[in-house]
Design a protein around this motif. Structure first.
Motif, PDB file in Angstrom:
ATOM      1  N   HIS A 174      -4.917  -0.960   5.940  1.00 15.98           N
ATOM      2  CA  HIS A 174      -4.525   0.545   7.511  1.00 15.98           C
ATOM      3  C   HIS A 174      -5.638  -0.091   8.114  1.00 15.98           C
ATOM      4  O   HIS A 174      -6.015   0.844   8.355  1.00 15.98           O
ATOM      5  CB  HIS A 174      -4.263   1.528   7.112  1.00 15.98           C
ATOM      6  CG  HIS A 174      -5.314   3.029   6.486  1.00 15.98           C
ATOM      7  ND1 HIS A 174      -6.175   2.374   6.708  1.00 15.98           N
ATOM      8  CD2 HIS A 174      -5.274   3.380   5.040  1.00 15.98           C
ATOM      9  CE1 HIS A 174      -7.255   3.298   5.363  1.00 15.98           C
ATOM     10  NE2 HIS A 174      -6.288   3.939   4.559  1.00 15.98           N
TER      11      HIS A 174
ATOM     12  N   THR B  69      -0.871   2.310  -5.078  1.00 13.45           N
ATOM     13  CA  THR B  69      -1.887   2.418  -4.459  1.00 13.45           C
ATOM     14  C   THR B  69      -2.734   3.980  -5.204  1.00 13.45           C
ATOM     15  O   THR B  69      -2.208   5.058  -5.786  1.00 13.45           O
ATOM     16  CB  THR B  69      -2.086   2.608  -3.436  1.00 13.45           C
ATOM     17  OG1 THR B  69      -1.740   1.514  -2.576  1.00 13.45           O
ATOM     18  CG2 THR B  69      -3.430   2.549  -2.952  1.00 13.45           C
TER      19      THR B  69
ATOM     20  N   HIS C  62       1.542   5.427  -2.054  1.00 13.77           N
ATOM     21  CA  HIS C  62       0.827   6.522  -3.299  1.00 13.77           C
ATOM     22  C   HIS C  62       1.908   6.979  -3.500  1.00 13.77           C
ATOM     23  O   HIS C  62       2.010   7.211  -4.996  1.00 13.77           O
ATOM     24  CB  HIS C  62      -0.151   6.991  -2.343  1.00 13.77           C
ATOM     25  CG  HIS C  62      -1.242   6.765  -1.842  1.00 13.77           C
ATOM     26  ND1 HIS C  62      -2.901   6.711  -2.277  1.00 13.77           N
ATOM     27  CD2 HIS C  62      -1.676   6.162  -0.647  1.00 13.77           C
ATOM     28  CE1 HIS C  62      -3.865   6.053  -1.697  1.00 13.77           C
ATOM     29  NE2 HIS C  62      -2.780   5.428  -0.182  1.00 13.77           N
TER      30      HIS C  62
ATOM     31  N   ASP D 269       2.463   3.148   3.257  1.00 11.57           N
ATOM     32  CA  ASP D 269       0.830   4.147   3.190  1.00 11.57           C
ATOM     33  C   ASP D 269       1.361   5.453   2.289  1.00 11.57           C
ATOM     34  O   ASP D 269       0.655   6.259   2.716  1.00 11.57           O
ATOM     35  CB  ASP D 269      -0.087   4.284   3.790  1.00 11.57           C
ATOM     36  CG  ASP D 269      -1.663   5.198   3.458  1.00 11.57           C
ATOM     37  OD1 ASP D 269      -2.012   5.086   2.417  1.00 11.57           O
ATOM     38  OD2 ASP D 269      -2.504   4.689   4.145  1.00 11.57           O
TER      39      ASP D 269
ATOM     40  N   GLU E 203      -7.638   1.895  -3.503  1.00 15.01           N
ATOM     41  CA  GLU E 203      -8.371   2.474  -2.384  1.00 15.01           C
ATOM     42  C   GLU E 203      -9.788   3.405  -2.678  1.00 15.01           C
ATOM     43  O   GLU E 203      -9.358   5.035  -3.521  1.00 15.01           O
ATOM     44  CB  GLU E 203      -7.530   3.195  -1.774  1.00 15.01           C
ATOM     45  CG  GLU E 203      -7.903   3.823  -0.372  1.00 15.01           C
ATOM     46  CD  GLU E 203      -6.045   3.897   0.823  1.00 15.01           C
ATOM     47  OE1 GLU E 203      -5.488   4.542   0.405  1.00 15.01           O
ATOM     48  OE2 GLU E 203      -6.634   4.026   1.819  1.00 15.01           O
TER      49      GLU E 203
ATOM     50  N   HIS F 197       1.033  -0.863   0.190  1.00 15.26           N
ATOM     51  CA  HIS F 197      -0.133  -0.232   0.016  1.00 15.26           C
ATOM     52  C   HIS F 197       0.611   1.476   0.015  1.00 15.26           C
ATOM     53  O   HIS F 197       0.855   1.660   1.064  1.00 15.26           O
ATOM     54  CB  HIS F 197      -1.128  -0.334   0.878  1.00 15.26           C
ATOM     55  CG  HIS F 197      -1.558   1.024   1.795  1.00 15.26           C
ATOM     56  ND1 HIS F 197      -3.750   0.551   1.778  1.00 15.26           N
ATOM     57  CD2 HIS F 197      -1.860   2.617   0.735  1.00 15.26           C
ATOM     58  CE1 HIS F 197      -3.323   2.111   1.974  1.00 15.26           C
ATOM     59  NE2 HIS F 197      -3.191   2.350   1.050  1.00 15.26           N
TER      60      HIS F 197
HETATM   61 ZN   LIG Z   1      -3.830   4.843   1.557  1.00 19.88          ZN
END
Ligand SMILES: [Zn+2]
Length: 393
Positions: A218, A96, A63, A280, A131, A61
């Motif tokens: 998450h 993501t 971005h 994340d 997501e 995960h």
């Molecule tokens: Zn995320």
């Protein structure tokens, strides 16, 4: 690079259950061909002088990083993210996306399909992780959820067809209508469905698990605990997850999203086999920026970097991390005291298992030669992706 044989030795080799002192790996044709054997005459010999030799980290995960975000919808920006995280030990990642307009998501998917045609220059792109957009407005966190949307067959297949098999994960809030349809379409298309940004109570989570939605995006961030609704207290997603051994979780291991006792409690109950560490990360990861943008450069959510984490400017919500996988190792192992083998498992073997990556996640003969060399302070010294050295400090 074809046919190149590299022997990496004189290091502490980290396996899922032990650390082997003074061990080695032989890499041939991008794969691990021998472990703990002397260097053959035909191989290039690299001594790591007592450093750790670990499996490459797999980020489920992420971005962005290095100033770029997958939502920039440019193949070169995607490569930049992969390079930035490779410097921190990530050898494979799932790109993501954020909740956005359908046209924007389509342009991201198009760019991703171009990016995977380019030579690997950092962490290997393993697939797209969508997501959103099927989230609860109450559990949105920093996701720009406007009107709540429910998954329909038309919308799901619109993206699945366009992505050509590249969507590997997709998130949904299970209290939404059509969750059964969502679960079915995911399973038919080999996509890992996951609970995220939810306001569900435990009963709804259990129903989702029974439908086959058995991963939590998450965990502890935008998931629920006990809540009072119309005068009655209900358990949340978190409690349901703790009681189900067949459900896996991922936690943001930046040392901010999941404070120490949260992480240790999740680890104690779920164990390293069912818990992956993720970043994340957003675009400011691996940079010194004090302000940044969550999501696309244009039309994203402005954020500030404060206390080691991206936050909405009014500090009402965290808005993605600036974490990296080497940082996650240091947080879990050095700061929180989780054993090294268990920590490394949560960075490599467990995420590989969750995503059914059968050639990754462990230093084992036949696996891709995704290798991270770390010093005694657990800083990254060298990174190999499929047998190629793509980072050296
Ligand atoms: Zn995320």
């Amino acid at each position: 690079m074809a046919n190149k044989n590299i022997w990496i030795g004189n290091g502490k080799v980290v396996f899922p259950d032990r650390v082997f002192e003074n061990g080695s790996l032989l890499i041939s044709d991008g794969a691990i061909s021998a472990i703990n054997e002397p260097c053959p005459a035909y191989a290039e010999k690299i001594s790591v002088d007592g450093k750790y030799i670990m499996p490459g980290f797999i980020d489920l995960h992420v971005h962005g990083g290095g100033g770029s975000d997958f939502m920039d919808a440019e193949p070169e920006a995607m490569q930049n993210v992969c390079r930035a995280h490779c410097m921190h030990g990530t050898t494979a990642l799932f790109a993501t996306t954020m909740t956005c307009e359908d046209d924007v998501l389509k342009s991201v998917i198009d760019a991703y399909k171009k990016a995977i045609e380019l030579p690997i220059c950092g962490a290997q792109l393993m697939g797209l992780h969508l997501e959103g957009p099927f989230f609860s407005s109450r559990g949105r966190g920093a996701q720009p959820v406007g009107e709540e949307r429910i998954p329909t067959k038309e919308v799901l297949y619109d993206f699945i067809r366009l992505a050509d098999g590249n969507i590997k994960r997709w998130d949904e809030a299970p209290e939404l209508e059509n969750t059964d349809l969502f679960a079915k379409v995911m399973q038919e298309n080999n996509i890992l469905p996951s609970i995220a940004h939810t306001s569900a109570i435990a009963d709804i989570a259990n129903r989702a698990f029974d439908l086959g939605i058995k991963h939590i995006t998450h965990f502890y961030s935008a998931t629920t605990t006990g809540q009072k609704i119309d005068g009655i207290v209900y358990s949340g997603v978190n409690e349901a997850v703790f009681l189900r051994d067949d459900v896996t979780i991922e936690v943001i291991a930046d040392g901010r999203h999941i404070p120490k006792e949260h992480m240790l409690l999740a680890y104690k109950i779920k164990g390293a086999d069912n818990m992956a560490l993720i970043t994340d990360a957003m675009r400011a990861a691996g940079t010194d920026c004090k302000t940044s943008m969550l999501g696309a450069k244009v039309g994203g959510v402005p954020v500030v970097i404060k206390n080691g984490v991206a936050q909405l400017p009014d500090l009402s919500s965290y808005a993605g991390s600036i974490g990296t996988m080497d940082k996650a190792l240091r947080v879990a192992h050095l700061e929180y005291g989780i054993p090294l083998t268990e920590t490394v498992k949560m960075l490599s073997k467990t995420p590989a298992r969750i995503m059914n990556l059968d050639k990754k996640g462990e230093l084992k003969v036949g696996n891709d030669a995704d290798v991270v060399i770390m010093d005694d302070k657990f800083e990254v010294a060298e990174v190999y992706v499929c047998g190629r050295e793509l980072y050296k400090r």
